[in-house]
Enzyme design. Structure first.
Site, PDB file in Angstrom:
ATOM      1  CE  LYS A   1      -5.451  43.594 -16.682  1.00 20.37           C
ATOM      2  NZ  LYS A   1      -4.807  42.476 -17.149  1.00 20.37           N
TER       3      LYS A   1
HETATM    4  C1  LIG Z   1      -4.412  42.333 -18.711  1.00 16.10           C
HETATM    5  C2  LIG Z   1      -3.493  41.181 -18.882  1.00 16.10           C
HETATM    6  C3  LIG Z   1      -2.815  41.188 -20.414  1.00 16.10           C
HETATM    7  C4  LIG Z   1      -3.105  42.124 -21.559  1.00 16.10           C
HETATM    8  O1  LIG Z   1      -2.718  43.385 -21.126  1.00 16.10           O
HETATM    9  P1  LIG Z   1      -3.562  44.735 -21.932  1.00 16.10           P
HETATM   10  O2  LIG Z   1      -3.160  45.757 -21.279  1.00 16.10           O
HETATM   11  O3  LIG Z   1      -5.075  44.391 -21.796  1.00 16.10           O
HETATM   12  O4  LIG Z   1      -2.984  44.709 -23.204  1.00 16.10           O
HETATM   13  C5  LIG Z   1      -1.926  40.250 -20.471  1.00 16.10           C
HETATM   14  N1  LIG Z   1      -1.565  39.383 -19.413  1.00 16.10           N
HETATM   15  C6  LIG Z   1      -1.921  39.324 -18.356  1.00 16.10           C
HETATM   16  C7  LIG Z   1      -1.475  38.372 -17.287  1.00 16.10           C
HETATM   17  C8  LIG Z   1      -3.129  40.319 -17.951  1.00 16.10           C
HETATM   18  O5  LIG Z   1      -3.580  40.104 -16.820  1.00 16.10           O
END
Ligand SMILES: *Cc1c(COP(=O)(O)O)cnc(C)c1O
Length: 469
Positions: free
Chosen positions: A113
């Site tokens: 993220k």
């Molecule tokens: C947010 C997140 C996801 C999921 O990603 P999306 O974009 O919501 O599909 C998967 N793994 C981790 C570690 C995350 O922080």
């Protein structure tokens, strides 16, 4: 480039007008009126560009309402070795025959993220166009989004972050990453309730249009379009790293929750990147796997949503999925409105009877699911084979990638977090927790600062009112 709503009842708007928005006023999500097309010449010119420059080129296509050079300056400042460990930002490494690992979790909070959120911090800063301007961010987190957003906004005095998190329900590291920030513009509100309670409070406050305008409330959750746009960049960079020449196919396997990460892959393919298949990996909360296997999208209730050892994928409905369905039904917003009203009334919709659905493979998708036992076994086998320790979410992806791999087409497993964030599951898999970096040990040792509050809209609203800029 103009943005339109998937529900078709919001006037088109430029990038900067949708930058701070969550849901469109008509309840839909904003998407580009049409995706920019990347021709062979552009692909040729982009191969070999450093990550920061590639990001500048791509963002300029999605956002043409900035002064020339402004986005390139911003991406150069954001995508640095100081923030992401290497100037590559998203290195691609070999995992095992046929499988590669796209390392996306080297940012300040060790989750993928950070890649989009760090850019969002810079983009929000550009919205402070006068010395008196201010912004307030209101969001709910179950862990990763909160810390990533706070690290992106810390130190930006005119941007205040009000982050609601479920008191006592996050991992020790997630808690420490958020609550140890001493920056005066960060407000951690530990809500005595669940993540859903936090989200309900945010929705209630953000649905008050006057309150939202008065305090210039911005959204940073996964439906924020700028995050999706920023995530397309690593699909391109990984493509160039995995192939010798443009036109060679690759596939991606993406651990998925709210469908934001894999949606960026879908957008990249719509733009012309030669992606063979996008493989959606879920954990036991398999709403998306079920959809791609059956054509039936059946959301779950809160009580049917399991708490698993890959918690960032514990979702009952996938908030970005509407953007994909909009494309699938050939951008017919009446159809999207109809489907989402079925979802509202019956909790599901079924595309199997429609002309536009002829299975996942026809639209270049595949899917699979993973369980706790699978991810533990995958962490163990990857460790035995390579010495590498992958996090539980990435392990869900590798498990599914192994099942869906096709000979001759590299399968790129998208890493979404680092193992250090999930020591319990790692210890279960390999007999010991991963080593803590000195930085992370330091974060865990720092004093924590947060405000505990009941899940009451009025109380939290007054708290925000009293602390906004
Ligand atoms: C947010 C997140 C996801 C999921 O990603 P999306 O974009 O919501 O599909 C998967 N793994 C981790 C570690 C995350 O922080």
């Amino acid at each position: 480039m103009r943005y339109v709503s998937t529900r078709g009842q919001t006037p088109p708007a430029p990038f900067r007008a949708v930058l701070l928005e969550g849901l469109a006023p008509d309840g839909g999500l904003m998407v580009p009126e049409c995706y920019p097309r990347i021709g062979a010449d552009t692909l040729r010119a982009w191969r070999g560009l450093p990550y920061a420059q590639l990001a500048g080129e791509l963002m300029a296509l999605f956002a043409d309402d900035y002064a020339p050079g402004e986005l390139a300056r911003l991406t150069a400042a954001v995508y640095t070795a100081a923030s992401f460990g290497t100037t590559e930002v998203a290195p691609l490494v070999d995992l095992e025959p046929g499988l590669k690992l796209l390392q996306l979790a080297n940012g300040p909070t060790l989750s993928f993220k950070d890649i989009a959120m760090q850019l969002l911090g810079g983009l929000f800063q550009l919205e402070l166009t006068s010395p008196a301007a201010a912004l307030n961010i209101l969001a709910a987190t179950s862990g990763d989004t909160g810390s990533s957003a706070e690290y992106a906004m810390r130190g930006r005095g005119a941007i205040r972050v009000f982050m609601l998190s479920p008191h006592g329900r996050m991992s020790a590291i997630q808690r420490a990453q958020m609550y140890s920030l001493a920056d005066p513009n960060i407000f951690n509100i530990a809500v005595e309730g669940t993540f859903d309670d936090c989200q309900d409070v945010v929705k209630a406050i953000a649905s008050d249009v006057q309150f939202k305008q008065r305090h210039r409330l911005g959204a940073v959750n996964s439906i924020n379009w700028a995050r999706v746009a920023a995530q397309t960049v690593y699909y391109f960079s990984a493509y160039f790293a995995a192939t010798a020449r443009n036109g060679d196919p690759v596939s991606f396997c993406v651990p998925s929750g709210n469908f934001g990460n894999v949606l960026a892959g879908w957008v990249a393919r719509c733009m012309g990147l030669p992606i063979d298949r996008l493989v959606v990996a879920t954990n036991e909360n398999d709403v998306l796997d079920e959809f791609f296997r059956t054509g039936r999208y059946r959301v779950r209730s809160r009580s049917q949503t399991l708490a698993t050892s890959s918690p960032s994928m514990d979702i009952s409905k996938a908030s970005n999925f509407e953007r994909f369905v909009f494309d699938l039904v050939e951008r017919d917003s009446n159809r999207v409105r109809d489907l989402w009203s079925q979802l509202q009334s019956r909790g599901e919709f079924d595309l199997t009877q429609t002309a536009q659905w002829s299975g996942a493979a026809a639209c270049g998708f595949a899917s699979g699911r993973s369980t706790h036992a699978d991810r533990v076994a995958t962490i163990r086998s990857v460790h035995q084979a390579s010495g590498r320790i992958v996090d539980p979410h990435t392990a869900d992806g590798i498990k599914v990638a192994r099942e869906r791999c096709e000979s001759g087409i590299p399968m790129i497993c998208v890493e979404t977090a680092q193992a250090a964030k999930f020591p319990e599951t790692i210890a279960e898999a390999i007999g010991r927790p991963p080593l803590l970096s000195p930085e992370l040990a330091g974060v865990l040792a720092r004093p924590q600062r947060f405000q505990t509050m009941p899940p009451e809209v009025a109380a939290i609203r007054s708290y925000i009112e009293a602390h906004t800029v």
